[in-house]
Scaffold this motif. Structure first.
Motif, PDB file in Angstrom:
ATOM      1  N   GLN A 243       0.817  -1.216   0.000  1.00 64.66           N
ATOM      2  CA  GLN A 243       0.000   0.000   0.000  1.00 64.66           C
ATOM      3  C   GLN A 243       0.858   1.277   0.000  1.00 64.66           C
ATOM      4  O   GLN A 243       0.616   2.173  -0.810  1.00 64.66           O
ATOM      5  CB  GLN A 243      -0.971  -0.005   1.181  1.00 64.66           C
ATOM      6  N   PRO A 244       1.861   1.399   0.870  1.00 63.17           N
ATOM      7  CA  PRO A 244       2.691   2.613   0.833  1.00 63.17           C
ATOM      8  C   PRO A 244       3.390   2.803  -0.512  1.00 63.17           C
ATOM      9  O   PRO A 244       3.464   3.915  -1.027  1.00 63.17           O
ATOM     10  CB  PRO A 244       3.701   2.399   1.963  1.00 63.17           C
ATOM     11  N   ARG A 245       3.873   1.724  -1.081  1.00 61.14           N
ATOM     12  CA  ARG A 245       4.538   1.782  -2.384  1.00 61.14           C
ATOM     13  C   ARG A 245       3.575   2.287  -3.462  1.00 61.14           C
ATOM     14  O   ARG A 245       3.946   3.107  -4.309  1.00 61.14           O
ATOM     15  CB  ARG A 245       5.071   0.392  -2.730  1.00 61.14           C
ATOM     16  N   ALA A 246       2.331   1.807  -3.430  1.00 64.04           N
ATOM     17  CA  ALA A 246       1.334   2.239  -4.409  1.00 64.04           C
ATOM     18  C   ALA A 246       1.084   3.738  -4.288  1.00 64.04           C
ATOM     19  O   ALA A 246       1.083   4.462  -5.288  1.00 64.04           O
ATOM     20  CB  ALA A 246       0.032   1.460  -4.223  1.00 64.04           C
ATOM     21  N   GLY A 247       0.891   4.204  -3.081  1.00 67.62           N
ATOM     22  CA  GLY A 247       0.644   5.628  -2.875  1.00 67.62           C
ATOM     23  C   GLY A 247       1.789   6.491  -3.353  1.00 67.62           C
ATOM     24  O   GLY A 247       1.578   7.511  -4.028  1.00 67.62           O
ATOM     25  N   LYS A 248       2.993   6.088  -3.032  1.00 64.79           N
ATOM     26  CA  LYS A 248       4.168   6.866  -3.448  1.00 64.79           C
ATOM     27  C   LYS A 248       4.310   6.904  -4.972  1.00 64.79           C
ATOM     28  O   LYS A 248       4.634   7.940  -5.547  1.00 64.79           O
ATOM     29  CB  LYS A 248       5.426   6.293  -2.813  1.00 64.79           C
ATOM     30  N   LEU A 249       4.074   5.773  -5.629  1.00 60.18           N
ATOM     31  CA  LEU A 249       4.185   5.729  -7.086  1.00 60.18           C
ATOM     32  C   LEU A 249       3.121   6.617  -7.741  1.00 60.18           C
ATOM     33  O   LEU A 249       3.420   7.402  -8.637  1.00 60.18           O
ATOM     34  CB  LEU A 249       4.057   4.302  -7.601  1.00 60.18           C
TER      35      LEU A 249
ATOM     36  N   TRP B 266      -3.107  14.782  -0.215  1.00 59.92           N
ATOM     37  CA  TRP B 266      -2.874  13.367   0.104  1.00 59.92           C
ATOM     38  C   TRP B 266      -2.349  13.300   1.521  1.00 59.92           C
ATOM     39  O   TRP B 266      -1.465  14.075   1.901  1.00 59.92           O
ATOM     40  CB  TRP B 266      -1.878  12.790  -0.889  1.00 59.92           C
ATOM     41  N   ASP B 267      -2.868  12.376   2.314  1.00 57.42           N
ATOM     42  CA  ASP B 267      -2.445  12.250   3.708  1.00 57.42           C
ATOM     43  C   ASP B 267      -1.253  11.331   3.900  1.00 57.42           C
ATOM     44  O   ASP B 267      -0.859  11.063   5.020  1.00 57.42           O
ATOM     45  CB  ASP B 267      -3.618  11.771   4.577  1.00 57.42           C
ATOM     46  N   GLY B 268      -0.692  10.823   2.831  1.00 57.06           N
ATOM     47  CA  GLY B 268       0.503   9.996   2.954  1.00 57.06           C
ATOM     48  C   GLY B 268       0.283   8.568   2.514  1.00 57.06           C
ATOM     49  O   GLY B 268      -0.826   8.156   2.168  1.00 57.06           O
ATOM     50  N   PRO B 269       1.356   7.792   2.521  1.00 53.89           N
ATOM     51  CA  PRO B 269       1.352   6.452   1.933  1.00 53.89           C
ATOM     52  C   PRO B 269       0.351   5.460   2.526  1.00 53.89           C
ATOM     53  O   PRO B 269      -0.010   4.499   1.880  1.00 53.89           O
ATOM     54  CB  PRO B 269       2.773   5.945   2.140  1.00 53.89           C
TER      55      PRO B 269
ATOM     56  N   SER C 133      -6.626   7.319  -0.746  1.00 51.72           N
ATOM     57  CA  SER C 133      -7.182   8.180  -1.782  1.00 51.72           C
ATOM     58  C   SER C 133      -6.363   9.457  -1.943  1.00 51.72           C
ATOM     59  O   SER C 133      -5.652   9.882  -1.038  1.00 51.72           O
ATOM     60  CB  SER C 133      -8.637   8.537  -1.477  1.00 51.72           C
ATOM     61  N   PHE C 134      -6.494  10.029  -3.120  1.00 49.76           N
ATOM     62  CA  PHE C 134      -5.941  11.337  -3.460  1.00 49.76           C
ATOM     63  C   PHE C 134      -7.123  12.222  -3.812  1.00 49.76           C
ATOM     64  O   PHE C 134      -8.124  11.731  -4.340  1.00 49.76           O
ATOM     65  CB  PHE C 134      -5.043  11.254  -4.712  1.00 49.76           C
ATOM     66  N   CYS C 135      -7.012  13.511  -3.585  1.00 49.52           N
ATOM     67  CA  CYS C 135      -8.025  14.447  -4.047  1.00 49.52           C
ATOM     68  C   CYS C 135      -7.315  15.582  -4.767  1.00 49.52           C
ATOM     69  O   CYS C 135      -6.453  16.247  -4.184  1.00 49.52           O
ATOM     70  CB  CYS C 135      -8.850  14.997  -2.886  1.00 49.52           C
ATOM     71  N   THR C 136      -7.647  15.760  -6.026  1.00 45.51           N
ATOM     72  CA  THR C 136      -7.029  16.852  -6.775  1.00 45.51           C
ATOM     73  C   THR C 136      -7.598  18.176  -6.280  1.00 45.51           C
ATOM     74  O   THR C 136      -8.694  18.226  -5.719  1.00 45.51           O
ATOM     75  CB  THR C 136      -7.306  16.747  -8.291  1.00 45.51           C
ATOM     76  N   HIS C 137      -6.862  19.241  -6.501  1.00 48.09           N
ATOM     77  CA  HIS C 137      -7.414  20.565  -6.263  1.00 48.09           C
ATOM     78  C   HIS C 137      -8.481  20.786  -7.336  1.00 48.09           C
ATOM     79  O   HIS C 137      -8.412  20.195  -8.418  1.00 48.09           O
ATOM     80  CB  HIS C 137      -6.316  21.627  -6.358  1.00 48.09           C
ATOM     81  N   PRO C 138      -9.489  21.628  -7.069  1.00 47.63           N
ATOM     82  CA  PRO C 138     -10.512  21.877  -8.085  1.00 47.63           C
ATOM     83  C   PRO C 138      -9.894  22.337  -9.405  1.00 47.63           C
ATOM     84  O   PRO C 138      -8.866  23.015  -9.436  1.00 47.63           O
ATOM     85  CB  PRO C 138     -11.355  23.002  -7.473  1.00 47.63           C
ATOM     86  N   PHE C 139     -10.506  21.930 -10.499  1.00 46.14           N
ATOM     87  CA  PHE C 139     -10.034  22.273 -11.840  1.00 46.14           C
ATOM     88  C   PHE C 139     -11.230  22.346 -12.770  1.00 46.14           C
ATOM     89  O   PHE C 139     -12.318  21.887 -12.434  1.00 46.14           O
ATOM     90  CB  PHE C 139      -9.017  21.239 -12.346  1.00 46.14           C
ATOM     91  N   THR C 140     -11.043  22.918 -13.921  1.00 45.35           N
ATOM     92  CA  THR C 140     -12.102  22.961 -14.922  1.00 45.35           C
ATOM     93  C   THR C 140     -12.110  21.646 -15.677  1.00 45.35           C
ATOM     94  O   THR C 140     -11.112  21.278 -16.295  1.00 45.35           O
ATOM     95  CB  THR C 140     -11.878  24.132 -15.908  1.00 45.35           C
TER      96      THR C 140
END
Length: 109
Positions: free
Chosen positions: A65-71, A85-88, A92-99
Motif C-alpha cells: 500500500q505505501p509503495r502504491a501511494g508513493k508511485l 494526500w495524507d501519505g502512503p 485516496s488522493f483528491c485533486t485541487h478543483p479544476f475545470t
C-alpha cells in the motif's frame, strides 16, 4: 501506470467499493498487476461541478500500500496534477478543483 503494474480505471461504478471491485476484476489485463487506482461516477460528478476529483487506490497486498501511494503521487506530480494526500497509508488522493474538460469526439472518416 499500467506499464508499472498498476491497474488504472476512470469513471467506474457508483461508489469506491464498486470501483475497487472493477480494478480487481480487470487486474488480469495488466501484466504483473500489484495495485490499482480509480475514480467512480460520484467523484466524476463532483469534479464536473467544480470540486476536486477523488481517486481511490489500493495494493492487492497490504504490504504494498505505501509503495502504491508513493508511485501514484510521483506520477501525478510528474504530470502537473495538484492534489491533497495524507501519505502512503491513505487510500485516496483528491485533486485541487479544476475545470473539467470534456473530450471532443472526432469523426475521422
Amino acid at each position: 501506470l499500467e506499464s508499472q503494474g498498476v491497474v488504472a480505471i476512470e469513471n467506474i461504478g457508483m461508489t469506491f467499493s464498486e470501483g475497487w471491485q472493477a480494478v480487481v476484476d480487470f487486474k488480469d489485463l495488466v501484466d504483473d498487476a500489484w495495485a490499482g487506482v480509480y475514480y467512480d461516477e460520484q467523484s466524476t460528478e463532483a469534479a464536473i461541478n467544480g470540486n476536486g476529483l477523488v481517486m481511490g487506490y489500493n495494493a492487492f497486498n497490504d504490504a504494498d500500500q505505501p509503495r502504491a501511494g508513493k508511485l501514484i503521487a510521483k506520477i501525478l506530480k510528474k504530470h502537473g496534477v495538484s492534489f491533497y494526500w495524507d501519505g502512503p497509508e491513505d487510500e485516496s488522493f483528491c485533486t485541487h478543483p479544476f475545470t473539467w474538460q470534456r473530450r471532443i469526439e472526432r469523426d475521422d472518416d
